[in-house]
Each structure stands twice: as C-alpha cells, then as structure tokens.
Write an enzyme that holds these catalytic residues in place. Structure first.
Site, PDB file in Angstrom:
ATOM      1  CG  HIS A  93      -1.817  -1.111   1.365  1.00 19.24           C
ATOM      2  ND1 HIS A  93      -2.848  -1.339   0.494  1.00 19.24           N
ATOM      3  CD2 HIS A  93      -1.857  -2.128   2.250  1.00 19.24           C
ATOM      4  CE1 HIS A  93      -3.495  -2.435   0.835  1.00 19.24           C
ATOM      5  NE2 HIS A  93      -2.911  -2.938   1.897  1.00 19.24           N
ATOM      6  CG  HIS A 130       2.957   5.458   6.196  1.00 15.56           C
ATOM      7  ND1 HIS A 130       2.700   5.344   7.545  1.00 15.56           N
ATOM      8  CD2 HIS A 130       1.880   6.090   5.678  1.00 15.56           C
ATOM      9  CE1 HIS A 130       1.522   5.872   7.804  1.00 15.56           C
ATOM     10  NE2 HIS A 130       0.997   6.332   6.693  1.00 15.56           N
ATOM     11  CG  HIS A 159      -0.785   8.385   2.233  1.00 15.67           C
ATOM     12  ND1 HIS A 159      -1.618   7.296   2.285  1.00 15.67           N
ATOM     13  CD2 HIS A 159      -0.344   8.582   3.505  1.00 15.67           C
ATOM     14  CE1 HIS A 159      -1.692   6.855   3.526  1.00 15.67           C
ATOM     15  NE2 HIS A 159      -0.922   7.618   4.291  1.00 15.67           N
ATOM     16  CG  HIS A 167       0.497  10.127   7.370  1.00 20.41           C
ATOM     17  ND1 HIS A 167      -0.523   9.423   6.772  1.00 20.41           N
ATOM     18  CD2 HIS A 167       0.178  11.452   7.248  1.00 20.41           C
ATOM     19  CE1 HIS A 167      -1.431  10.281   6.313  1.00 20.41           C
ATOM     20  NE2 HIS A 167      -1.022  11.520   6.585  1.00 20.41           N
ATOM     21  CB  THR A 186      -5.977   7.608   6.482  1.00 22.11           C
ATOM     22  OG1 THR A 186      -4.635   7.197   6.195  1.00 22.11           O
ATOM     23  CG2 THR A 186      -5.966   8.897   7.269  1.00 22.11           C
ATOM     24  CB  THR A 187      -5.024   2.155   6.149  1.00 20.21           C
ATOM     25  OG1 THR A 187      -4.318   2.084   7.390  1.00 20.21           O
ATOM     26  CG2 THR A 187      -4.227   2.963   5.148  1.00 20.21           C
TER      27      THR A 187
HETATM   28 ZN    ZN Z   1      -0.715   7.391   6.305  1.00 22.49          ZN
END
Ligand code: ZN
Length: 320
Positions: free
Chosen positions: A94, A122, A124, A149, A230-231
């Site tokens: 992801h 990590h 996005h 994040h 957010t996951t």
């Molecule tokens: Zn994140």
C-alpha cells in the site's frame, strides 16, 4: 495512513529485530483483511471496521476555520532528536514504510497528551499523470503531490494503541515538487525504495535515517484535530498534527518516486505501480480544528493598528 504490514514473512523478520519494533508491529497486526484504494466502500464491510465512524481521517483543513489555541506549543527539530537507532524499509503493498527503532520521544504536554515514541513513517502519493494530488489531507482546498505520516505510539497504552483514545499521534507533512535541487533526505529514501520494489520486500537500513532530516524548515504552524487511521480498520484513536509548511523535493525526485514501487494485484496476478494511495477527505461531523497562536483570526495585528488609528485621530483632533 498505512499501519499494517501484511506479509507474514515481513512481520516475522521484524518481530525478532528489536523490542521497540515488536511493540509497533503487535499493534499493527490487529488490522486484518485485504483492502484496496480502488474499492473504498468495501472498507466499511470489513470485520470490526471503524471506517464508517464519526471522527474519521483525513479531513479538508481550512486555515480560516481553524480556531486559535494559545495552549498549543510549537514543534522544533529538537523534538526529533536523538536519531533512530534502527530502520527497516518495507514495501507493504500500500505504501513505502520505514519502521523506526529507538531514538527520540516526544514528552511535551503543550504538544501531545502523553509520551509518544515513533513507530514508523510512510507516504501517500499521486500516480504519474493523475489529475489530483496524492496527499490525504487538503489545506485550503489544495491537495499536494504527497503526504508523509510519522506514526507515534502513546507510551502509556500498554501496547493497546489501536483501542485507546489518543493511543496514536500522527504528524502529517505535505510534500510538493517545487525545489530546484534534490532534497538529500529523499535521495536516500528513494535509493532505499529501490531495494523493496515489490510487495513484501524489506531491507534493513545500515545508517538509520534521521527523522529530522525529512521535516520542512518551518514547523511553527500546524493543525490539530482528533481523528482516525486512514487505512482499515480506521481506528478512531489518532491525535493529528498536520503541518502547514510543505516539504520540498525536486520534480525529478517526484518522477523517480512515481516509478519505483509496485504492488501485486491478486485478481490479475500482475504488478502495478503504487500511487494514488490516499483516502478521500471525510466529514468533520462537528469536530473543531485548532492551531497554535494567540491572535484572534478576526482581530490580528493589522486590525489592531487600524483600530488605534481610527480611534486616536479624532481624539487627537479634539485635544489640539
Ligand atoms: Zn498514512
């Protein structure tokens, strides 16, 4: 936010690395099931999901609607020192994730409601050619190219961070490709990313990456609210700090980033580039976003000067 390490062999490698990593991964291992960014509605159907809750993340932040909170302190780069003792870089299917072992702790009640230590960071980001950006939060309607994040665990939650209010503190940083020269920290990161091109791959980092090297110069303004991962499973346990000043990388770094990491589509069996790995903004549902500072947004310094001039000139005229 990607909190989960899906592949068992990745988990197993790190469960035995350090006790600090162990704590983070046990917390992460609670999340379950496979999910994608192409079928967001399926997140609401996962067992034990919180993704349909009332205080979800990310959100659309609007500076003028954020309330000033004089009790909020200011982050400085000193909060991110000492540097981590160990890092492992992971392609979890992801995102690109860097697990953090050791290093700093944030112990400042003006900033966070507890003692927090970093577990991982990590990203996005947007796929090449995407019409939108790839950041999760937006600021004043703008979606940036990417968002970093840094996930911190509350030290007082007995490894139950995913089930307790304020169990996790995430610091979010927008990333934009407006720098003329390369960002050195991201050069190192992209070099490491090439070692984990495919899902489930991981690599120990010989020289741990100082978290402070990734941060933008100005940390003074940030937006604070209560939200969620957010996951999946979107646990509503996160105290969010989203910083106003973005991190700058070069356009060539952006393009390189967009062409390194792949995930395996289990239905087609083919490899696809990871990107557009963001969740859309969620309803505020009455939540208030706050920001540090003393000034009322309607009565700033300029207004004070104008007010003084308007009131003092007639008085002065009367006197003389
Ligand atoms: Zn994140």
């Amino acid at each position: 936010m990607v909190y989960l390490v899906r592949r068992t062999r990745v988990k197993m490698m790190h469960l035995f690395s350090t006790s600090i990593l162990l704590l983070g991964l046990v917390a992460g291992a609670i999340a379950s099931g496979s999910w994608t960014y192409t079928n967001l509605s399926a997140w609401n159907l996962l067992a034990n999901t919180k993704c349909n809750g009332k205080i979800q993340s990310p959100i659309a932040i609007v500076d003028s609607e954020a309330q000033t909170n004089a009790t909020l302190g200011t982050f400085t780069k000193n909060h991110f020192i000492p540097n981590p003792i160990s890092n492992t870089v992971i392609n979890n299917g992801h995102s690109l994730q860097v697990n953090v072992g050791g290093g700093y702790m944030i112990n400042d009640r003006k900033l966070l409601p507890g003692v927090y230590w970093p577990a991982q960071f990590h990203f996005h980001w947007a796929l090449q050619g995407s019409r939108s950006g790839g950041s999760e939060h937006t600021l004043n309607g703008k979606q940036y190219f990417a968002e970093m994040h840094i996930v911190h665990n509350n030290n007082n939650t007995k490894n139950n961070q995913l089930n307790e209010k304020n169990g996790i503190a995430v610091l979010g940083f927008f990333i934009q490709a407006d720098a003329i020269s390369n960002n050195t920290a991201f050069d190192k990161l992209l070099h490491l990313a090439k070692k984990v091109k495919y899902t489930g791959e991981s690599a120990i980092v010989n020289t741990p990456l100082p978290v402070s090297d990734f941060l933008p110069k100005d940390l003074t303004m940030f937006y604070r609210y209560s939200g969620s991962l957010t996951t999946p499973l979107c646990n509503e346990v996160v105290v969010w700090s989203v910083f106003k000043t973005p991190i700058s990388i070069s356009n060539s770094q952006k393009q390189e980033w967009q062409s390194i990491l792949y995930y395996n589509n289990t239905e087609t069996g083919q490899q696809y580039l990871i990107g557009d790995n963001f969740r859309p903004t969620q309803n505020l549902n009455g939540r208030i976003v706050t920001k540090p500072g003393n000034k009322s947004p309607d009565f700033n310094q300029q207004s004070k000067i104008k007010f003084l001039l308007i009131t003092m000139i007639p008085i002065a005229t009367l006197l003389f």
